[in-house]
Design a protein around this motif. Structure first.
Motif: not given
Ligand code: DGT
Length: 140
Positions: A11, A59, A62, A87, A93, A111, A114, A117-118
């Motif tokens: 990212k 979010f 953003e 993962r 996350t 968060i 981060n 992504h995967g």
């Molecule tokens: P990924 O691999 O990027 O899809 O991330 P995951 O699967 O670990 O997490 P997910 O699907 O809950 O959220 C997707 C992306 O959205 C995460 O990598 C970063 C962003 N995101 C998630 N929660 C928040 C938040 O509370 N605030 C902000 N700014 N971004 C968030």
């Protein structure tokens, strides 16, 4: 376990800090092979399309802003159990919850910012690979 393919993205927070090589090394050290890779500065529209499943989340704006703020590296990874393995090496996350030695524990800023992504399942891996790559760009 059969050989699997998954989609990975480095990212903008990570490309800005010149971490493309360091993060790719962590993926390779986990036994994943990079079988396709491209640097893309995605448009807002591409980011919205890629993250469409999150469009109702608070979010979302953003997230789209961030993902289109600098280049990313899109990759296809291949290996045994590649989806789960990726993962695992990514970590949770939220970097505050990520296990020691994971990419997000070592490199992520927050968060949102981060670093990686995967894909989380075979269906999403197939969709996400297709979103960014044609078959001829993937050289296994
Ligand atoms: P990924 O691999 O990027 O899809 O991330 P995951 O699967 O670990 O997490 P997910 O699907 O809950 O959220 C997707 C992306 O959205 C995460 O990598 C970063 C962003 N995101 C998630 N929660 C928040 C938040 O509370 N605030 C902000 N700014 N971004 C968030």
């Amino acid at each position: 376990m059969a050989i699997e393919r998954t989609f990975s993205m480095i990212k903008p927070d990570a490309t800005r800090r010149n971490l493309t090589g360091a993060i790719t090394q962590m993926l390779e050290d986990a036994g994943l092979r990079v079988i396709a890779s491209r640097r893309v500065w995605m448009s807002r529209r591409e980011a919205e399309g890629f993250y469409a499943v999150h469009k109702e989340r608070p979010f979302f704006g953003e997230l789209v802003e961030f993902m289109s703020s600098a280049p990313t590296i899109v990759q296809v990874l291949e290996g045994e159990n590649a989806i789960a393995k990726n993962r695992e090496v990514m970590g949770a996350t939220n970097p505050a919850n990520a296990a020691e030695g994971t990419i997000r524990k070592v490199h992520a800023l927050s968060i949102g910012e981060n670093s990686v992504h995967g894909s989380d399942a075979p269906e999403t891996a197939a969709q996400e690979i297709k979103y960014w790559f044609s078959d001829t760009e993937i050289v296994g």
